[in-house]
Design an enzyme around this catalytic site. Structure first.
Site, short mmCIF file in Angstrom:
data_model
loop_
_atom_site.label_atom_id
_atom_site.label_comp_id
_atom_site.label_asym_id
_atom_site.label_seq_id
_atom_site.Cartn_x
_atom_site.Cartn_y
_atom_site.Cartn_z
N HIS A 130 0.83 -1.23 0.00
CA HIS A 130 0.00 0.00 0.00
C HIS A 130 0.85 1.27 0.00
CE1 HIS A 130 -3.77 -2.24 0.69
NE2 HIS A 130 -3.05 -3.00 1.49
N ASN B 291 -10.45 -3.17 1.81
CA ASN B 291 -10.00 -3.17 0.42
C ASN B 291 -11.21 -2.95 -0.49
OD1 ASN B 291 -7.23 -3.66 0.81
ND2 ASN B 291 -7.50 -5.87 0.83
#
Length: 504
Positions: free
Chosen positions: A63, A136
């Site tokens: 990320h 997510n």
């Protein structure tokens, strides 16, 4: 600017010129400009250079590339019957939030449009402390056993010899771990390349526990985009990656700057512990979704992003989320991947940002924090509780404790008794391929979606060796033999057997 700031050193000393350095004069020789060495006493210059040398902090191992904004969450329906969290206790109640979107596998300078899951993490600044919902844009994931995570992530990044992405590594891991198939089918559909962070949904993926005095429920949360869900083809995503790799970051920023505030509706699925025991799959399995017909979505809120960060590094790059940051009424479930994240996320924040990362403004709770044993450490900047004793229970520092919310004794709770064992969740059964097969059928309801999945996989796996390709065909055939056959035909058309491949 009518009264511009005075330029100073880092210590506040005003200076006359930002770009001069202290040097020895060269007037005694023919060259009239200073030619002598720089002086060690030139604090302004050396301090600036030393700080520049230390500007970068470790990027997130996953990320790394992201964008973020502030906003507000509003309760729209009463759900106090299943959750006692105070920020949810009144319809119309509002809570400030900060959301960060991200890709997963790419480095900090990678493309926003890469085929990749998207992170969707939201920090709620509640009156009971910070609540982080670290989600997510996919409702499932590649693994259900946390020991696999470092191995899996390594295969999705760069080959240690070539430092390049490697189709062999990518598919070698996945075909050897077929519980990943559900997520891979989702990823290689056009849903794997959303057009915008604003135009995608968010999912908890994991099951969580919500509770109140009456009992506890297993929950799964969905954030549904009010902008709709819009995706790109493989070719469109590749083209945009080359032309504008930061497109989605700027798209979010511009929309908010122009007053086009993105918003999401918040829903939850719940089941009792007794219902959870009756499912044909474990509710703690991150590779599975809950059927909506059996566990319908229940609306409870809406959040809107309406304020850009003033400084990307200070607020977006230093934002620190963790599923261990909870509030009363919400707890992690026994999902083993979730349990591992409870440790891993704060641990990486301590590595990247320092042990006092919660004192960074974007991470700081809106309510008073009193944990007298959490003291000192690098970058302690909040006063360190002054002369307050640095342990709980001190005779001269009384504290009050909030009583826990206990469920009724009539409500079944999870109880455990047994010996310690070493367990790996490697067993695969037919149900692991049932939901991927159903997902294929769902894609078939929209023209071109099944073809896109086949095309996208074929494009990627064509770069792998033939023996890996054969494993990929068998892998997708577990969901439906048609899928594996269609992928095989397109791969062989793109990359005929026997043709030489220049892998480097």
């Amino acid at each position: 600017m009518s009264n511009p700031p005075t330029y100073t050193t880092s210590q506040g000393c005003p200076v006359s010129d930002a770009f001069s350095t202290q040097r020895i004069s060269g007037t005694k020789i023919s060259i009239k400009t200073p030619v002598g060495p720089l002086l060690l006493q030139d604090f302004k210059f050396l301090d600036s250079l030393a700080h520049f040398d230390r500007e970068r902090i470790p990027e997130r191992v996953v990320h790394a590339k992201g964008a973020g904004a502030y906003g507000v969450f509003e309760v729209t329906e009463d759900i106090s019957d299943i959750c006692s969290a105070k920020f949810l206790d009144t319809v119309g109640k509002k809570t400030k939030i900060f959301t960060r979107f991200s890709t997963v596998g790419g480095e900090k300078g990678s493309s926003d449009s890469a085929r990749d899951p998207r992170g969707f993490a939201t920090k709620f600044y509640t009156e009971e402390g910070n609540l982080d919902l670290v989600y997510n844009n996919t409702p499932i994931f590649f693994i259900r056993d946390p020991t696999k995570f470092p191995h899996f992530i390594h295969t999705q990044k760069r080959n240690p010899a070539t430092n390049c992405k490697d189709a062999n590594m990518f598919w070698d891991y996945l075909t050897n771990n077929p519980e990943s198939l559900h997520q891979i089918m989702y990823l290689f559909s056009n849903r794997g390349t959303p057009t915008s962070y604003r135009k995608m949904n968010g999912y908890s993926g994991h099951s969580y526990k919500w509770y109140n005095a009456k009992g506890e429920w297993v929950s799964s949360v969905h954030f549904i985009s009010n902008q709709g869900v819009h995706n790109m083809t493989d070719e469109e995503a590749g083209d945009l990656s080359g032309k504008d790799p930061d497109f989605q970051t700027m798209d979010l920023y511009k929309a908010i700057e122009q007053g086009d505030y993105p918003s999401w509706e918040c829903y939850v699925q719940t089941m009792t512990l007794e219902e959870a025991k009756k499912q044909p799959f474990s509710v703690y399995d991150l590779t599975k979704v809950w059927p909506h017909k059996d566990f319908p979505l229940r609306h409870f809120g809406k959040f809107t992003l309406n304020e850009n960060a003033q400084n990307y590094f200070a607020e977006v790059e230093q934002a620190a989320f963790s599923p261990s940051h909870t509030v009363p009424g919400m707890e992690p479930s026994n999902d083993p991947v979730l349990q591992s994240r409870l440790f891993s996320y704060p641990d990486t924040h301590r590595h990247r940002l320092g042990v006092n990362y919660s004192q960074i403004p974007v991470n700081c709770p809106m309510r008073a924090v009193f944990a007298p044993q959490i003291r000192d450490g690098s970058m302690m900047v909040n006063g360190n509780l002054g002369g307050t004793p640095n342990y709980a229970g001190a005779y001269n520092c009384p504290v009050q404790y909030q009583a826990p919310i206990k469920a009724s004794s009539k409500t079944p709770e999870e109880q455990y008794e047994g010996e310690t064992l070493s367990y790996d969740w490697t067993e695969v059964n037919e149900y692991d391929f049932y939901q991927p097969g159903r997902f294929w059928e769902v894609l078939g309801k929209t023209k071109g979606e099944q073809e896109a999945l086949v095309h996208n996989v074929a494009n990627h796996v064509s770069g792998a060796d033939e023996f890996i390709q054969d494993r990929v065909f068998a892998y997708f055939s577990k969901a439906n033999p048609v899928i594996g056959d269609l992928i095989r035909k397109e791969v062989l058309k793109k990359s005929p057997r026997g043709a030489s491949k220049n892998k480097f």
